[in-house]
Design an enzyme around this catalytic site. Sequence first.
Site, mmCIF file in Angstrom:
data_model
loop_
_atom_site.group_PDB
_atom_site.id
_atom_site.type_symbol
_atom_site.label_atom_id
_atom_site.label_comp_id
_atom_site.label_asym_id
_atom_site.label_seq_id
_atom_site.Cartn_x
_atom_site.Cartn_y
_atom_site.Cartn_z
ATOM 1 N N TYR A 10 9.324 4.107 2.751
ATOM 2 C CA TYR A 10 9.672 5.069 1.707
ATOM 3 C C TYR A 10 11.177 5.055 1.436
ATOM 4 O O TYR A 10 11.615 5.063 0.279
ATOM 5 C CB TYR A 10 9.217 6.452 2.152
ATOM 6 N N LYS B 81 12.896 4.054 -2.118
ATOM 7 C CA LYS B 81 13.714 5.013 -2.859
ATOM 8 C C LYS B 81 15.150 4.508 -3.050
ATOM 9 O O LYS B 81 15.784 4.782 -4.076
ATOM 10 C CB LYS B 81 13.704 6.365 -2.150
#
Length: 250
Positions: free
Chosen positions: A151, A155
């Site tokens: 993640y 991002k």
Amino acid sequence: MTERIAIVTGAARGIGAETARRLAADGFAVAVLDLDEAAGKPVVDEIVAAGGKALAVGVDVSDEQAVETAVRRVADELGVPTVLVNNAGITRDNLLFKMSVADWDSVMNVHLRGSFLMTRAVQKYMVEAKYGRIVNLSSTSALGNRGQANYSAAKAGLQGFTKTLAVELGKYGITANAIAPGFIETEMTAATAERLGMNFDDFKAANAAMIPVARTGVPADIANAVSFFVGEAAGFVSGQVLYVAGGPKN
């Protein structure tokens, strides 16, 4: 301003749903995209009941053909899209040594591949219109977060993607910016609390204690920032990453 058409991905719930409602209140016709079209219909019904225009569209943002078909449907049924909010996201948290390749790929495919495919499909309409607003949802996790190698990498990648879009598309009247939320009260953070074996209220309180403004965020906090970036007044703001986290982030 003539009517603008906005696409919001992952808009059936949480930040995406609140963003769709906010943009509709701002006067946009909104395409509510989500993996499950039926899940987006309650948001569409809310917008229509309030006097707005909206369309629910089901799409897997990581599927190239599905994305092309969905964007074409928005253009045909709602109007030419000149605003895109890439919000769709998932988590598959685990420590690095426990993380499977499938969990890595799933997160990358939705966040990075999905944002790329959606942006590529929509930008041609923006270029033709000589106007566009792209907002990508990053996260404070882009700075690193235990148990989120996939993640965090995705991002952080979205921030580089955003800055490159700003460079490439600016001459066509298109801006690209990213918003990096901190702790926001959503189903996703509730699921994190459950995974950690914590009551959600206790989880929120623990996080609020570490935030300078002494509270956790809500989806409306992010929708407010999106509203600014996609507005006419933000035409000289591009390639920026705005941390909406209740305090400074390095």
